[in-house]
Scaffold this motif. Sequence first.
Motif, PDB file in Angstrom:
ATOM      1  N   VAL A 351      48.451  64.166   2.200  1.00 19.54           N
ATOM      2  CA  VAL A 351      49.567  63.696   2.315  1.00 19.54           C
ATOM      3  C   VAL A 351      50.827  64.212   3.065  1.00 19.54           C
ATOM      4  CG1 VAL A 351      51.614  62.441   0.978  1.00 19.54           C
ATOM      5  CG2 VAL A 351      49.338  62.461  -0.169  1.00 19.54           C
ATOM      6  N   THR A 352      50.723  65.662   2.932  1.00 23.42           N
ATOM      7  CA  THR A 352      51.821  66.542   3.811  1.00 23.42           C
ATOM      8  C   THR A 352      51.381  66.647   5.203  1.00 23.42           C
ATOM      9  OG1 THR A 352      50.505  68.416   2.968  1.00 23.42           O
ATOM     10  CG2 THR A 352      52.352  67.633   1.631  1.00 23.42           C
ATOM     11  N   ALA A 353      50.398  66.235   5.563  1.00 21.13           N
ATOM     12  CA  ALA A 353      49.702  66.668   6.882  1.00 21.13           C
ATOM     13  C   ALA A 353      50.527  65.729   7.931  1.00 21.13           C
ATOM     14  CB  ALA A 353      48.319  66.421   7.099  1.00 21.13           C
ATOM     15  N   ASP A 354      50.637  66.387   9.118  1.00 24.69           N
ATOM     16  CA  ASP A 354      51.283  65.257  10.229  1.00 24.69           C
ATOM     17  C   ASP A 354      50.511  64.376  10.674  1.00 24.69           C
ATOM     18  OD1 ASP A 354      53.569  67.207   9.750  1.00 24.69           O
ATOM     19  OD2 ASP A 354      53.034  68.399  11.293  1.00 24.69           O
ATOM     20  N   PRO A 355      51.205  63.237  11.180  1.00 23.35           N
ATOM     21  CA  PRO A 355      50.005  62.041  11.764  1.00 23.35           C
ATOM     22  C   PRO A 355      49.480  62.544  13.035  1.00 23.35           C
ATOM     23  CG  PRO A 355      52.411  61.632  12.022  1.00 23.35           C
ATOM     24  CD  PRO A 355      52.581  62.873  11.232  1.00 23.35           C
ATOM     25  N   LEU A 356      48.387  61.942  13.175  1.00 22.12           N
ATOM     26  CA  LEU A 356      47.721  62.374  14.539  1.00 22.12           C
ATOM     27  C   LEU A 356      48.464  62.108  16.058  1.00 22.12           C
ATOM     28  CD1 LEU A 356      45.067  63.579  15.801  1.00 22.12           C
ATOM     29  CD2 LEU A 356      44.027  61.583  15.793  1.00 22.12           C
ATOM     30  N   TRP A 357      48.926  60.987  15.886  1.00 21.97           N
ATOM     31  CA  TRP A 357      49.534  60.532  17.341  1.00 21.97           C
ATOM     32  C   TRP A 357      51.397  60.373  17.079  1.00 21.97           C
ATOM     33  CZ3 TRP A 357      45.717  61.167  19.914  1.00 21.97           C
ATOM     34  CH2 TRP A 357      44.468  60.923  19.662  1.00 21.97           C
ATOM     35  N   SER A 358      52.022  60.833  18.033  1.00 24.35           N
ATOM     36  CA  SER A 358      53.385  60.757  17.923  1.00 24.35           C
ATOM     37  C   SER A 358      54.071  60.051  19.089  1.00 24.35           C
ATOM     38  CB  SER A 358      53.903  61.999  17.890  1.00 24.35           C
ATOM     39  OG  SER A 358      53.785  62.763  19.287  1.00 24.35           O
ATOM     40  N   PRO A 359      55.316  59.553  18.986  1.00 22.83           N
ATOM     41  CA  PRO A 359      55.967  58.927  19.970  1.00 22.83           C
ATOM     42  C   PRO A 359      56.721  59.682  20.884  1.00 22.83           C
ATOM     43  CG  PRO A 359      57.300  58.808  18.023  1.00 22.83           C
ATOM     44  CD  PRO A 359      56.125  59.540  17.610  1.00 22.83           C
ATOM     45  N   ASP A 360      56.339  60.824  21.004  1.00 23.79           N
ATOM     46  CA  ASP A 360      57.100  62.049  21.847  1.00 23.79           C
ATOM     47  C   ASP A 360      56.687  61.775  23.416  1.00 23.79           C
ATOM     48  OD1 ASP A 360      58.246  63.457  19.786  1.00 23.79           O
ATOM     49  OD2 ASP A 360      56.358  64.467  19.546  1.00 23.79           O
ATOM     50  N   ASP A 361      57.530  62.176  24.366  1.00 21.04           N
ATOM     51  CA  ASP A 361      57.395  62.119  25.762  1.00 21.04           C
ATOM     52  C   ASP A 361      56.034  62.444  26.256  1.00 21.04           C
ATOM     53  OD1 ASP A 361      59.572  60.563  25.775  1.00 21.04           O
ATOM     54  OD2 ASP A 361      61.048  62.466  26.325  1.00 21.04           O
ATOM     55  N   VAL A 362      55.705  63.818  25.611  1.00 26.53           N
ATOM     56  CA  VAL A 362      54.532  64.723  25.966  1.00 26.53           C
ATOM     57  C   VAL A 362      53.822  64.860  24.874  1.00 26.53           C
ATOM     58  CG1 VAL A 362      53.589  66.779  27.327  1.00 26.53           C
ATOM     59  CG2 VAL A 362      55.593  65.401  28.161  1.00 26.53           C
ATOM     60  N   SER A 363      52.656  64.360  24.441  1.00 25.53           N
ATOM     61  CA  SER A 363      51.997  64.700  23.358  1.00 25.53           C
ATOM     62  C   SER A 363      50.719  65.495  23.782  1.00 25.53           C
ATOM     63  CB  SER A 363      51.649  63.581  22.551  1.00 25.53           C
ATOM     64  OG  SER A 363      51.009  63.885  21.253  1.00 25.53           O
ATOM     65  N   VAL A 364      50.580  66.612  23.232  1.00 26.84           N
ATOM     66  CA  VAL A 364      49.163  67.498  23.526  1.00 26.84           C
ATOM     67  C   VAL A 364      48.570  67.668  22.078  1.00 26.84           C
ATOM     68  CG1 VAL A 364      48.379  69.627  24.590  1.00 26.84           C
ATOM     69  CG2 VAL A 364      50.427  68.691  25.351  1.00 26.84           C
ATOM     70  N   LEU A 365      47.092  67.249  22.405  1.00 30.76           N
ATOM     71  CA  LEU A 365      46.226  67.386  21.354  1.00 30.76           C
ATOM     72  C   LEU A 365      45.016  68.344  21.714  1.00 30.76           C
ATOM     73  CD1 LEU A 365      45.399  66.727  18.436  1.00 30.76           C
ATOM     74  CD2 LEU A 365      44.137  64.721  19.137  1.00 30.76           C
ATOM     75  N   ALA A 366      44.812  69.522  21.189  1.00 30.31           N
ATOM     76  CA  ALA A 366      43.707  70.335  21.566  1.00 30.31           C
ATOM     77  C   ALA A 366      42.894  70.833  20.616  1.00 30.31           C
ATOM     78  CB  ALA A 366      44.432  71.663  22.515  1.00 30.31           C
ATOM     79  N   THR A 367      41.497  70.884  20.965  1.00 27.53           N
ATOM     80  CA  THR A 367      40.588  71.314  19.903  1.00 27.53           C
ATOM     81  C   THR A 367      40.220  72.685  20.578  1.00 27.53           C
ATOM     82  OG1 THR A 367      38.843  70.246  21.159  1.00 27.53           O
ATOM     83  CG2 THR A 367      39.823  69.090  19.481  1.00 27.53           C
TER      84      THR A 367
END
Length: 594
Positions: A351-367
């Motif tokens: 429940v405390t985890a952040d959502p995967l996608w965000s409405p920010d102008d630039v969103s970087v998701l890295a593995t």
Amino acid sequence: MSQPVLPVQTEAPEAPAPWVELPRPDTSSLRGARSKAVTKLVWRIAFTTIAVVAFIAYQVTIESNVASFGSSAEQVYSVGIIVLAAILGIRVLQGLGAVRRASAAIASFERPYLAARAAEKERHQRAVAQWQEAVRRHQAQSWEAEQEAERRARGPLWYPVQPISDPVRVDVFGGDPRRHGWASLAVTLGAASLSQGQRITVIDFTGQQVGGGLARVAAAGGRRTRVVELGEGGRSVDLLNSVVPAQLPECIATALAPRAEGSDMRHERALVTQTVRIVAGCLEWPFTFARLAAGVQVLLQGSASRELTDLETSRLAEHIGDIDQNEWTTRQLRYLGSQLANLAAVLPGGVTADPLWSPDDVSVLATAGGRDDLKDVLDHLVLQLAQCALGGSRRLGDVLVVAGADHLGAETLRIFAEHARNAKVRLVLMIDQPQGDLEKTAGTGGAVCIMKMYNHRDANIAAEFIGKGYKFVLHQVSRQVGKTMTDGSSDSFTANTSRGSSTKQRLIRGPGTDLNDNRGHSWTGGRNWSTADNISTTTASSRVYEFEVEPSQIMGLPETMYLLVDNSGHGRRVIMVDANPGICLFDRVSLTPA
């Protein structure tokens, strides 16, 4: 950014040859004949004039003498005068006719020459007029070229580049191992998209922070940014609750049994989909990988878990009979439970985890980097979750960049690209090696960026994609050097002897005899020599059908430079582009394309 090509000035037109008179025909014989005719005419006119003058002078005397012989003599005299005048007139007229005929013969003989001379003179005048006009045009072009060169010398050297029409997909092939080229391209492409009010999402599977530079540049410009790194020590993100529960089973199934050419994983995907659907239907929200792994363990062994409530365990126990309990199913369920447990270790969620996608102008998701089973499953799962997020709400923004997607497979990327096309999201795929099945889908979106390559096979594939063309190539150069020397001499000797005698009558002494003896000789010597050097160079060109860009040139590209192959509009064009974002800080950089 690209540099424009300066116009090439042409050489000044060569002046025509000066006017040279045509050799006149030889009319010496005809002119000689006319000269003779004129001479005869002059003599005849002179004789006639003298005769007339003499007759006038002695007319009275002659007529008085004739009258003394009687009337018959006067009649004969009158007739003689008339006949003599007629003869003299006829002779003068004949001379005039001869002169006219000689002049006409000369004019007739010279008529072809005069016609040819007039035509040649007119042609030369036209050539001079054309040369003068060409000189004026060349001067005008030279002036325009000088003005253009001066304008370019003061104007920009770098221009932005964009495809003719907006491509739905951009494929980036190649790149340096440190991914500096990809990072630079992400910054330049992302900055241009942000200036148009678009949102960007970067999914980085390389583990080398391809999108980090873009996020920092955007943050420095006052844009909202978000960087998330999945894995141990990374930010806690809730992957499972980023999609609706109905899509979750298929996402996990496709991640664990991905689609690939030459392999049939449909049965495995069907079992995983059924198992996850049963587990998800029995669990309460929120879902975590640990709770899903515990649910699979209940279906496999029937034992309870601390992750699940008693109610959830009893629900799962009711579905144990819905899954076949054979060796293959058991092995597949053990694999499913093991992978879910591994994902739970690095992505606890909750429940405390952040959502995967965000409405920010630039969103970087890295593995994280590397290549192991957990990395492969996580990358496939993130891609499937992104594919589900493409539908409808534009949670991924307007531009989606996927870096390091080689290992995901051509079929998986093709399906993902179709979803992006349907969602009207521009997809940028950054792929290291365009080999195998990935080669078949290259350029299907309209634009391809070919960066530096280190493997000769990859470079050859890229050169084949750019294409071949006809051109003239210098294929032979021959040079001949020669030297000629001649040396000669000549000698001649001449001797002559002459003797003579003569006898002369002398008034005083009488006859005498003179003797003379002449002797002479001459010697002539001569020598001649000569030296000649000759050098000749011969070149030969042939029309060939070769690569427009050689593979060696692709392998020698700088890290941030690439070849843009644009098929988005009518026709095809290839442009050399540099993605170094520091070019924007240079002087003489244009804000509009050339």
